[in-house]
Design an enzyme around this catalytic site. Structure first.
Site, PDB file in Angstrom:
ATOM      1  N   HIS A   1       0.848  -1.184   0.000  1.00 49.74           N
ATOM      2  CA  HIS A   1       0.000   0.000   0.000  1.00 49.74           C
ATOM      3  C   HIS A   1       0.889   1.241   0.000  1.00 49.74           C
ATOM      4  CE1 HIS A   1       1.011   0.420   4.217  1.00 49.74           C
ATOM      5  NE2 HIS A   1       0.633  -0.821   4.434  1.00 49.74           N
TER       6      HIS A   1
HETATM    7  P1  TYD Z   1      -1.425  -2.867   8.151  1.00 52.32           P
HETATM    8  O1  TYD Z   1      -0.709  -1.574   8.209  1.00 52.32           O
HETATM    9  O2  TYD Z   1      -2.641  -2.946   7.266  1.00 52.32           O
HETATM   10  O3  TYD Z   1      -0.402  -4.010   7.769  1.00 52.32           O
HETATM   11  P2  TYD Z   1      -0.024  -4.547   6.318  1.00 52.32           P
HETATM   12  O4  TYD Z   1      -0.020  -3.360   5.420  1.00 52.32           O
HETATM   13  O5  TYD Z   1       1.315  -5.184   6.463  1.00 52.32           O
HETATM   14  O6  TYD Z   1      -1.078  -5.523   5.952  1.00 52.32           O
HETATM   15  O7  TYD Z   1      -1.835  -3.275   9.615  1.00 52.32           O
HETATM   16  C1  TYD Z   1      -2.418  -4.546   9.899  1.00 52.32           C
HETATM   17  C2  TYD Z   1      -3.434  -4.367  11.002  1.00 52.32           C
HETATM   18  O8  TYD Z   1      -2.832  -3.836  12.164  1.00 52.32           O
HETATM   19  C3  TYD Z   1      -4.582  -3.454  10.625  1.00 52.32           C
HETATM   20  O9  TYD Z   1      -5.781  -4.102  10.993  1.00 52.32           O
HETATM   21  C4  TYD Z   1      -4.421  -2.236  11.483  1.00 52.32           C
HETATM   22  C5  TYD Z   1      -3.529  -2.677  12.606  1.00 52.32           C
HETATM   23  N1  TYD Z   1      -2.551  -1.646  12.978  1.00 52.32           N
HETATM   24  C6  TYD Z   1      -2.805  -0.844  14.061  1.00 52.32           C
HETATM   25  O10 TYD Z   1      -3.848  -0.962  14.749  1.00 52.32           O
HETATM   26  N2  TYD Z   1      -1.886   0.110  14.405  1.00 52.32           N
HETATM   27  C7  TYD Z   1      -0.739   0.284  13.694  1.00 52.32           C
HETATM   28  O11 TYD Z   1       0.094   1.154  14.044  1.00 52.32           O
HETATM   29  C8  TYD Z   1      -0.506  -0.540  12.534  1.00 52.32           C
HETATM   30  C9  TYD Z   1       0.723  -0.385  11.686  1.00 52.32           C
HETATM   31  C10 TYD Z   1      -1.440  -1.486  12.221  1.00 52.32           C
END
Ligand code: TYD
Length: 134
Positions: free
Chosen positions: A52
């Protein structure tokens, strides 16, 4: 925003026979004020994280342990960084598509960012990303 704003940061490394030490501080080694830190670990072989871009968030990514690849794309060009040193940070500005992959066993990715978690700052569709870039 283009890939020429991406840069590798050499963090201080204090060598010591008792074990090495590295550090960073806001606005010094890190080119912004940290609002949030998170880390990615226990990644099963072959899994990919990220995939993303962020509208506003900028970040520094560090391989505290092990290694992984960070693939960055600005809508035109793509570059891959292999991070495998705990004293090297990868600065990624906003509006860069980024993916973390090829995690080694027991790797630990630390990410520091200048924004709190905000689901509305994510661009999760690559088509939307390209539209916003062009
Ligand atoms: P995400 O950033 O979507 O990870 P990736 O891009 O690797 O799939 O984050 C995964 C999950 O973690 C999403 O449900 C949101 C949660 N999250 C938080 O609650 N706080 C944070 O600081 C981060 C980075 C993720």
């Amino acid at each position: 925003m283009s890939l020429d704003k991406v840069k590798l940061l050499s963090l201080p490394k204090i060598p010591d026979e008792r074990g090495n030490l590295s550090f960073f501080e806001n606005e010094k080694q890190i080119p912004f004020t940290i609002a949030r830190s998170y880390w990615i670990y226990d990644v099963p072989g072959g899994q990919i994280r990220g995939g993303h871009a962020y509208k506003e968030l900028q970040e520094v990514i560090i391989a505290l342990s092990g290694s992984f690849d960070v693939v960055l794309n600005d809508g035109k060009d793509e570059v891959k960084f292999t991070l495998n040193r705990s004293y090297t940070g990868l600065y990624v500005p906003k509006m860069i598509w980024r993916q973390l992959e090829n995690f080694s066993t027991n790797s630990l990715a630390l990410i520091v960012a200048d924004q709190p978690y905000d689901v509305d700052d994510y661009i999760r569709s690559h088509d939307d990303f390209l539209t916003m870039k062009n």
